[in-house]
Design a protein around this motif. Structure first.
Motif, PDB file in Angstrom:
ATOM      1  N   VAL A 187      -6.440  24.098  53.393  1.00 60.73           N
ATOM      2  CA  VAL A 187      -6.789  23.303  54.362  1.00 60.73           C
ATOM      3  C   VAL A 187      -6.751  24.240  55.836  1.00 60.73           C
ATOM      4  N   THR A 188      -7.911  24.373  56.377  1.00 56.60           N
ATOM      5  CA  THR A 188      -7.946  25.242  57.590  1.00 56.60           C
ATOM      6  C   THR A 188      -7.853  24.534  58.779  1.00 56.60           C
ATOM      7  N   GLU A 189      -7.522  24.968  59.848  1.00 56.47           N
ATOM      8  CA  GLU A 189      -7.471  24.313  61.268  1.00 56.47           C
ATOM      9  C   GLU A 189      -9.134  24.204  61.549  1.00 56.47           C
ATOM     10  N   PRO A 190      -9.236  23.515  62.459  1.00 57.33           N
ATOM     11  CA  PRO A 190     -10.789  23.183  62.889  1.00 57.33           C
ATOM     12  C   PRO A 190     -11.219  24.451  63.984  1.00 57.33           C
ATOM     13  N   ASP A 191     -11.353  25.368  63.189  1.00 55.20           N
ATOM     14  CA  ASP A 191     -11.729  26.692  63.957  1.00 55.20           C
ATOM     15  C   ASP A 191     -12.969  27.245  63.930  1.00 55.20           C
ATOM     16  N   PHE A 192     -13.853  26.613  63.104  1.00 51.45           N
ATOM     17  CA  PHE A 192     -15.201  26.831  62.841  1.00 51.45           C
ATOM     18  C   PHE A 192     -16.183  26.325  63.754  1.00 51.45           C
ATOM     19  N   ARG A 193     -17.197  27.031  64.539  1.00 48.46           N
ATOM     20  CA  ARG A 193     -17.957  26.467  65.660  1.00 48.46           C
ATOM     21  C   ARG A 193     -19.604  26.400  64.953  1.00 48.46           C
ATOM     22  N   ALA A 194     -19.795  26.914  63.689  1.00 44.34           N
ATOM     23  CA  ALA A 194     -21.136  26.891  63.420  1.00 44.34           C
ATOM     24  C   ALA A 194     -21.093  26.769  61.815  1.00 44.34           C
ATOM     25  N   PRO A 195     -22.118  26.414  61.063  1.00 41.21           N
ATOM     26  CA  PRO A 195     -22.102  26.296  59.569  1.00 41.21           C
ATOM     27  C   PRO A 195     -22.210  27.378  59.003  1.00 41.21           C
ATOM     28  N   GLY A 196     -22.706  28.627  59.686  1.00 38.37           N
ATOM     29  CA  GLY A 196     -22.982  30.044  59.114  1.00 38.37           C
ATOM     30  C   GLY A 196     -21.691  30.643  59.052  1.00 38.37           C
ATOM     31  N   GLU A 197     -20.741  30.395  60.006  1.00 37.52           N
ATOM     32  CA  GLU A 197     -19.238  30.905  59.939  1.00 37.52           C
ATOM     33  C   GLU A 197     -18.686  30.241  58.692  1.00 37.52           C
ATOM     34  N   VAL A 198     -18.898  29.098  58.563  1.00 39.26           N
ATOM     35  CA  VAL A 198     -18.330  28.294  57.285  1.00 39.26           C
ATOM     36  C   VAL A 198     -18.740  29.104  55.910  1.00 39.26           C
ATOM     37  N   ARG A 199     -19.920  29.262  55.865  1.00 40.89           N
ATOM     38  CA  ARG A 199     -20.282  30.012  54.679  1.00 40.89           C
ATOM     39  C   ARG A 199     -19.773  31.421  54.311  1.00 40.89           C
ATOM     40  N   SER A 200     -19.852  32.155  55.506  1.00 38.40           N
ATOM     41  CA  SER A 200     -19.185  33.564  55.697  1.00 38.40           C
ATOM     42  C   SER A 200     -17.776  33.521  55.112  1.00 38.40           C
ATOM     43  N   PHE A 201     -16.853  32.548  55.643  1.00 42.80           N
ATOM     44  CA  PHE A 201     -15.552  32.309  55.232  1.00 42.80           C
ATOM     45  C   PHE A 201     -15.441  32.025  53.831  1.00 42.80           C
ATOM     46  N   LEU A 202     -16.286  31.170  53.329  1.00 43.38           N
ATOM     47  CA  LEU A 202     -16.286  30.700  51.777  1.00 43.38           C
ATOM     48  C   LEU A 202     -16.519  31.877  51.104  1.00 43.38           C
ATOM     49  N   GLU A 203     -17.419  32.760  51.177  1.00 46.48           N
ATOM     50  CA  GLU A 203     -17.621  33.971  50.336  1.00 46.48           C
ATOM     51  C   GLU A 203     -16.262  34.782  50.560  1.00 46.48           C
ATOM     52  N   LYS A 204     -15.891  35.038  51.716  1.00 47.10           N
ATOM     53  CA  LYS A 204     -14.665  35.959  51.766  1.00 47.10           C
ATOM     54  C   LYS A 204     -13.385  35.244  50.985  1.00 47.10           C
ATOM     55  N   LEU A 205     -13.003  34.046  51.310  1.00 44.04           N
ATOM     56  CA  LEU A 205     -12.257  33.227  50.245  1.00 44.04           C
ATOM     57  C   LEU A 205     -12.489  33.445  48.889  1.00 44.04           C
ATOM     58  N   GLU A 206     -13.531  33.250  48.623  1.00 49.58           N
ATOM     59  CA  GLU A 206     -13.828  33.286  46.930  1.00 49.58           C
ATOM     60  C   GLU A 206     -13.557  34.878  46.365  1.00 49.58           C
ATOM     61  N   GLU A 207     -14.086  35.729  47.316  1.00 43.23           N
ATOM     62  CA  GLU A 207     -13.673  37.167  46.903  1.00 43.23           C
ATOM     63  C   GLU A 207     -12.453  37.621  46.870  1.00 43.23           C
ATOM     64  N   VAL A 208     -11.274  37.040  47.703  1.00 41.38           N
ATOM     65  CA  VAL A 208     -10.111  37.362  47.635  1.00 41.38           C
ATOM     66  C   VAL A 208      -9.431  36.603  46.386  1.00 41.38           C
ATOM     67  N   LEU A 209      -9.781  35.377  45.942  1.00 40.92           N
ATOM     68  CA  LEU A 209      -9.305  34.400  45.035  1.00 40.92           C
ATOM     69  C   LEU A 209      -9.680  35.336  43.484  1.00 40.92           C
ATOM     70  N   GLU A 210     -10.901  35.940  43.473  1.00 44.03           N
ATOM     71  CA  GLU A 210     -11.181  36.639  42.488  1.00 44.03           C
ATOM     72  C   GLU A 210     -10.436  37.876  42.254  1.00 44.03           C
ATOM     73  N   TYR A 211     -10.400  38.749  43.294  1.00 48.39           N
ATOM     74  CA  TYR A 211      -9.397  39.812  43.246  1.00 48.39           C
ATOM     75  C   TYR A 211      -8.071  39.399  42.815  1.00 48.39           C
ATOM     76  N   LEU A 212      -7.423  38.414  43.318  1.00 51.54           N
ATOM     77  CA  LEU A 212      -6.227  38.028  42.810  1.00 51.54           C
ATOM     78  C   LEU A 212      -5.933  37.417  41.513  1.00 51.54           C
TER      79      LEU A 212
END
Length: 505
Positions: A177-202
């Motif tokens: 659960v994130t804080e409401p820190d996103f200000r645009a849908p494109g930011e959300v997509r970039s965050f999800l890509e990075k989160l998935e990358e980290v989870l796969e590395y783990l």
């Protein structure tokens, strides 16, 4: 406020996420049933615990807890001395207990953050919490008729009946659960890509598993002047703004599309002087829009209370011993420092852990620049074109390195290796030596190339004259003539040098 005044308001989006991640464990979170259900018949991976039968008692899966600790470390979260499970009482047709075992006021991970890039700018989003819970089963809405069941699945509005498969019920989930820190849908997509990358590395997540990542997004529109230059916003502003929750988004692209639509929908409502209803909405991927599902539940509606069948979970005595691997940002920096790669090449080569491992295996045998060129540009490019992943050729590593070896030892040209041998390897499954022999791609001898150079000069006097008159394109034309005569088996760089020597002699 009049409609005219509403039209003049400049609005900004405020977005927070709840990301549900299936953890990669062999068994379910509270019982010993297998999570390997991809090809299983419905309702064959079940037991009294995950079916919610009276008297069945849950037991926490240690592997799921360890995975949660790894995630907590990766997002620099606080992992408390003690954490507890609660019952979330809510009607789930595919969770037979009629409640979900989850974590409420003492999650296993608290107050973390994740850095990511948006258009080359670094951003950081605060993670409010990440907690363990169980996944519901899966539902299929079906039309009457003949033919395979999959061909008759449909939306609930068109269904004649509904089937429930409990195989997935009880699969370990981590809700981030994130804080409401996103200000645009494109930011959300970039965050999800990075989160998935980290989870796969783990090593705690498998993106290929059906339903492995699902996103719920909360969005409000507020006056733009309420948002500070750094994106901060006062909590009281959010309390006054009605928000909608968009449920069960299944992809990064889908999240961006759903939130873009929802931001536009809310903006139009506000600018026309109408109120935004606080509700839960469903994203229709086919039409790219959101539709109302129900009024938004509040925390009190879930009637949380402690799970009496599970004691408090204490991980303080061993959480420091749980190792985490080198994460993508650290590996990217190391590739730049250790191998002298550009930032762009290092980013490509660390896009997934499998790609990074593949590159390092190749770099152990050959020059790092050659390995980077072949993995980052040639191999990944051809795989992407075929909608394949690096994991699809795991069992062909020796063949891939043999191809690089043929180039490194100057036995074939890089052009032929890339445009013919690699493509044939991927399309037909042949090994590189077989392709080289079949296509006659072995480099021609020096005498043969020299003869072709002399012949090209003799046969093209106009090009020779142009060369001596300083026209740069003439040499390229002559190189092409030599390559044609040698069937592409000569090295273009060598041909260029030989032509210049002959023309200047």
């Amino acid at each position: 406020m009049t409609a005219q005044a509403s039209e003049s308001r400049e609005l900004a989006a405020v977005i927070g996420l709840e990301v549900h991640v299936q953890l990669e464990t062999e068994t379910k979170i509270f019982c010993g049933c297998s999570t390997d259900v991809a090809d299983a018949e419905p309702n064959t991976h079940t037991c009294p615990v995950c079916l919610g039968l009276p008297g069945a008692l849950p037991v926490v899966n240690e592997g799921a807890v360890e995975a949660a600790v790894k995630v907590g470390k990766a997002i620099d979260a606080d992992i408390p001395e003690e954490t507890t499970f609660h019952r979330k009482n809510y009607y789930y047709p595919d969770l037979p207990k009629n409640f979900q075992i989850t974590q409420y006021d003492s999650p296993i991970c608290q107050d973390g953050e994740l850095e990511f890039s948006v258009e080359s700018e670094r951003r950081s989003v605060d993670i409010r919490r990440a907690h363990l819970e169980e996944d519901p089963g899966s539902i299929k809405h079906v039309r009457e008729g003949t033919g395979p069941l999959e061909s008759r699945t449909c939306s609930i509005e068109r269904a004649d009946y509904t089937l429930i498969d409990y195989n997935r019920a009880g699969t370990p989930l981590m809700e981030i659960v994130t804080e409401p820190d996103f200000r645009a849908p494109g930011e959300v997509r970039s965050f999800l890509e990075k989160l998935e990358e980290v989870l796969e590395y783990l090593g705690v997540f498998d993106a290929t598993r059906d339903g492995s990542l699902r996103i719920d997004a909360n969005l409000s529109m507020v006056d733009a002047d309420e948002v500070g230059e750094d994106g901060d916003i006062d909590e009281s502003v959010l309390e006054d703004a009605n928000r909608t929750e968009v449920k069960n988004i299944s992809s990064h692209k889908g999240a961006e599309q759903a939130l873009s639509f929802e931001a536009s929908r809310q903006r139009k409502l506000i600018q026309s002087g109408r109120a935004v209803e606080q509700e839960t909405r469903h994203f229709n991927e086919t039409h790219g829009n959101t539709v109302s599902m129900r009024s938004k539940e509040e925390e009190k509606d879930y009637r949380y209370f402690r799970e009496a069948d599970l004691p408090p979970l204490r991980v303080s005595h061993w959480k420091d011993e749980v190792p985490i691997p080198e994460l993508p940002d650290a590996r990217r920096e190391r590739f730049v420092d250790e191998y002298g790669l550009s930032e762009e090449a290092a980013s490509k080569l660390t896009s997934t852990k499998q790609v990074a491992d593949f590159f390092e295996d190749v770099a152990e045998r050959f020059d790092a620049d050659l390995a980077a060129t072949w993995v980052a540009d040639n191999l990944l490019g051809e795989l992407n074109y075929r909608d394949m992943e690096i994991t699809d050729i795991d069992d062909r590593f020796d063949e891939a390195t043999r191809l690089v070896e043929l180039v490194a030892e100057d036995e074939i040209t890089a052009k032929n290796a890339r445009e013919t041998v690699l493509r044939e390897m991927l399309d037909t499954g042949e090994d590189p030596d077989a392709v080289v022999d079949r296509e006659g791609l072995g480099k021609t001898s020096g005498d043969e190339v020299q003869q072709a150079v002399v012949a090209a000069i003799d046969e093209n006097p106009d090009a020779v004259e142009d060369y001596h008159n300083g026209e740069g394109g003439a040499i390229n034309f002559l190189v092409g003539q030599v390559m044609q005569k040698t069937g592409g088996s000569a090295d273009p760089g060598d041909v260029n040098g030989l032509l210049r020597e002959e023309l200047e002699s």
